[in-house]
Design a protein around this motif. Sequence first.
Motif, short mmCIF file in Angstrom:
data_model
loop_
_atom_site.label_atom_id
_atom_site.label_comp_id
_atom_site.label_asym_id
_atom_site.label_seq_id
_atom_site.Cartn_x
_atom_site.Cartn_y
_atom_site.Cartn_z
N VAL A 258 28.64 -36.62 -21.85
CA VAL A 258 27.99 -35.77 -20.87
C VAL A 258 28.92 -34.61 -20.54
O VAL A 258 30.14 -34.72 -20.67
N HIS A 278 23.09 -33.99 -21.70
CA HIS A 278 23.34 -34.74 -22.92
C HIS A 278 23.57 -33.79 -24.10
O HIS A 278 24.37 -34.06 -24.99
N ARG A 284 20.59 -34.54 -18.12
CA ARG A 284 20.85 -35.97 -17.96
C ARG A 284 20.35 -36.38 -16.58
O ARG A 284 20.96 -36.07 -15.56
#
Length: 527
Positions: A258, A278, A284
């Motif tokens: 991440v 992501h 994310r």
Amino acid sequence: MSLQMVSTVSNSSLLQPGFSLLNFDEHVFFFGQKGWPKRSCPTGVFLLDIKQNELKMKPAFFSKDSCYLPPLRYPALCTLRSNARADEYQYIIHGGKTPNNELSDKIYFMSLVSKTSKKMTFQCIEKDLGGDVPEARYGHTIDVVHSRGKSMSVLFGGRSYTPLAQRTTEKWNTVVDCLPSVFLIDFEFGCCTSYILPELQDGLSFHVSIARGDTIYILGGHSLQNNTRSPNLYKLKIDLPLGSPSVTCTILPGGISVSSAIVTQISDTEFVLVGGYHSDNQKRLACNTIVLEDSKIEIVESVSPEWTPDIKHCRMWFGCDMGKGSVLLGIPGANKQIIPDANYFYILKCKGAEEDKEEELTQICSQTSSEDPGDSAPFEDSEEFCFSAEANSFDADDADTYNEDDEEDESETGYWITCCASCNIDINTWVPFYSTELNKPAMILCSSGAGHWVHAQCMDLSETILLRLSEANVKYFCNKHADLNKGLQTPQKAVCLKKPPMKPLRKKKTMKLSTSTKKSFLRRLFE
């Protein structure tokens, strides 16, 4: 978790990705505005007031012995205490981008020196370092570690511009990963030492770092060279004996791939990881809980909040830690808004109000920023700004509230207008072109019609011609109106010369003769 929208945000055009928040004496201060400070707040630092879902900003002040602190976006910052248990602290600010899109390599110390009911005064000092001084960068982190009764700062990651020797005209502002060196900074003696560790192979930026005691955990991050988000979890351990410091790195399992994630602390040993990306185009939406106990770290997935449709479907989002388990999230505003740069903001509370405790000593440094639109990385749409303090309500008099409407609208009538069809002057990417420029582009008045201002650089004027036009008393016409008004110039004022007055000519006196006299005269003349 609960999600609440901030319904009204005043002066939100200043709140752009890349700014930071500082926490002094239970108050939050905004730093790193977009563009250069204006006359209503020349320091560029504002008291941030969140009251009844409305955000207001009030100008802050600096002492006379302070150095100038430019508005820096995407800097690395953290708090520095004399020891791990001290109540007083100051902020360390390193790197970042100036409004001219230049990168800073300076280190500033910012502290609170006085406080009244309506005024808080800060002091800013620039620190000089010797040894392996880190280059100018942004998107990095800085933390403070404590070992054997000593304290040192640790700097890691970030991005910088391509070295001058490798630049080309087409890729002049291309950014690259900084070398994955770990910098150990001793501010007491003003020295810096870099360490190259075999476990750190690729440069990282916009990662998350959590410092606790003598250990720093580095999670996630984006690498430009490989265009990847690291799944590794790094553990840096710093030992500060009487002799030379020791820095070791261990790669732990259980990391998360991440970048631009946000971390907020909810208890002495627990943290919540929110947001991030992501991939370049995939947000994310999941959340994780990070637990630190006995020099161990554990990352588990936690329940995510009910995201609104606007958050789910927006292309990018940004935000940062507000302290005490709260996170400020922002998404781009609609294109139909009156203020095009305005964003929508939400407050995410990761724990209930009854669980609030005294602020822990564990430091969090989340560099939740990413690329400016002008940079060449594909990660440019995931810009985020960094909060390192908690939001509170303030009792200060609202009469001192900063009102952006009082300023001159430079976006329409000032230096950042679109002067012509081929105008390429942008407040975010502009750099000085003429030697006479400092923080604003040079402009010249076109005398066509009622007159209008144009950028000298857009008119392809050389510096010599620009200086002559500014000194000479002539009219100038831009490229669009030059053919219609060619050759016109202001007539020079005629200089009156004083001449001595001329004496008038005297008229000759004539005698008037009678007719009989004239006849008598003619007889005598012919006799």
